[in-house]
Motif scaffolding. Sequence first.
Motif, mmCIF file in Angstrom:
data_model
loop_
_atom_site.group_PDB
_atom_site.id
_atom_site.type_symbol
_atom_site.label_atom_id
_atom_site.label_comp_id
_atom_site.label_asym_id
_atom_site.label_seq_id
_atom_site.Cartn_x
_atom_site.Cartn_y
_atom_site.Cartn_z
ATOM 1 N N CYS A 162 -8.727 -2.364 1.774
ATOM 2 C CA CYS A 162 -9.794 -2.756 2.016
ATOM 3 C C CYS A 162 -9.928 -3.607 3.392
ATOM 4 O O CYS A 162 -10.794 -3.536 4.157
ATOM 5 N N LEU A 220 -12.974 -2.048 5.507
ATOM 6 C CA LEU A 220 -14.106 -1.411 4.885
ATOM 7 C C LEU A 220 -15.328 -2.496 4.847
ATOM 8 O O LEU A 220 -14.933 -3.788 4.757
ATOM 9 N N CYS A 221 -16.305 -1.999 5.089
ATOM 10 C CA CYS A 221 -17.567 -3.005 5.171
ATOM 11 C C CYS A 221 -18.629 -2.045 4.360
ATOM 12 O O CYS A 221 -18.950 -0.817 4.469
ATOM 13 N N ARG A 222 -19.381 -2.836 3.149
ATOM 14 C CA ARG A 222 -20.188 -2.013 2.321
ATOM 15 C C ARG A 222 -21.466 -2.489 2.831
ATOM 16 O O ARG A 222 -22.493 -1.827 2.016
ATOM 17 N N CYS A 223 -21.691 -3.065 3.807
ATOM 18 C CA CYS A 223 -23.176 -3.501 4.192
ATOM 19 C C CYS A 223 -23.755 -2.674 5.346
ATOM 20 O O CYS A 223 -24.900 -2.351 5.174
#
Lengths: 285, 159
Positions: B45, B133-136
């Motif tokens: 991540c 990783l960016c989930r927003c």
Amino acid sequence: MQLTHLRSYARPIDLESAVELLSEGGRGTRLMAAGTDLVLSGSDEITGLVDLGGLNLAYVEERDGAVAIGAMTTFTELLEHPAATGYLDGVVVEMLRRVGSPLLRNVATVGGNLVRKQPWSDVIPLFRALGASVTLFDGDVRSGPIDDLYAEAAHLTGAILTEIVLPSQPVGTAAAFWKFTRSAVDIATLNCAALIQTEESGCIRARVFVGATPRLAAAVPSAEAALVGTDLSAAAIATAARAAADEVPTGDDLRATAAYRTRLVSVGVTRCLEDAKRRLEGVTS
Amino acid sequence: MKPTIALTINGIQRSVETELGETLLEVLRREGMKSVKLGCDTGDCGACAVLLDGSAVNSCMVLAVAADGKDVDTVEGLEHDGHLHPMQQAMVDAGAVQCGFCTPGILVSGIDLLSHNPDPTEDEVKEALGGNLCRCTGYVKQVDAILATARLQAGETDA
């Protein structure tokens, strides 16, 4: 904490001490390159580590068309080196840029990757297709083909991989690498590497390797045999790809089924050979 | 026996006690570097990224003892005299921070990129962020912020 059973750690500064520490350490003692894979393994069996980071084994040198790579060279160091960029149209760089992300490539080493023998390794199929040689140290210096590392009877116990050499390639040689992944940074669902050598008469040598089947990369002799003596026409490539799909044993895991992988073998071998052929034409035209 | 390692964290030399099997991530957080996030702990991540001797790496994949004697830079060292680092400011200005968990790792990857490639293309920025990783946000604003930082720094050099 990843390696909960670790009781000893040493970073020797010469190879002799490293071999000694390894043999004195006993069964639970392992050599460590960058340790990325080793740390994540979280293995309870690991009780001691001999870190190879103090041995000055991080270097890349061009030697008369061959490329010598110290075993502790990181992926980033290799892919940024002009010797790698210039080798067979940059095929090594093309492969390395598809391994993980910069955050991994900045630390993971070429030697560590070869020795860990992970089935998804992208380095192993390409370096074997290129006919690399390796140097090991176990008190004496031994050199031999990279294939020896992966032979059934291979035992690396007590030996340290110190150097990998990608040989100088004859004129009329090209190579390519192909990889299928679920995302840009995932490990391979399947990968493939090929090298072809041609003369006026056509293809005189072919090396085809398929990996992550999901087992460790292996040569595909039927595809190689199907290529030698041909003009590498689309039909010859299709025959080789069919032979590979018939020969390569595939299996299921969480990334793909065996049947899906068998389709990938055919696609991968075809694209690899087409790429290599395009490179040859680019050079000769 | 707990080994003691020497780390230069954000320019300050420290003598740090560690457990043999610990990762650099664990040690840095214990030392107060809470910008170093424990995300996946499997190298996927990028939330734990730090600069190790100047190169961006996942600190969850590096054994702390193996980092003995090395320089570690984290986001805690970016701010100077109450001013954010230009890339931090660019991230704020671009609206690139939502939950913020990935932000430190992205700054580390971005700073590593600009340190050896001061004028990257958009594709090069995307490749540099490949392990973060960016989930927003969908990454667009982070990429914009890094490109804006490069333009700003180029302007300063020209001036």
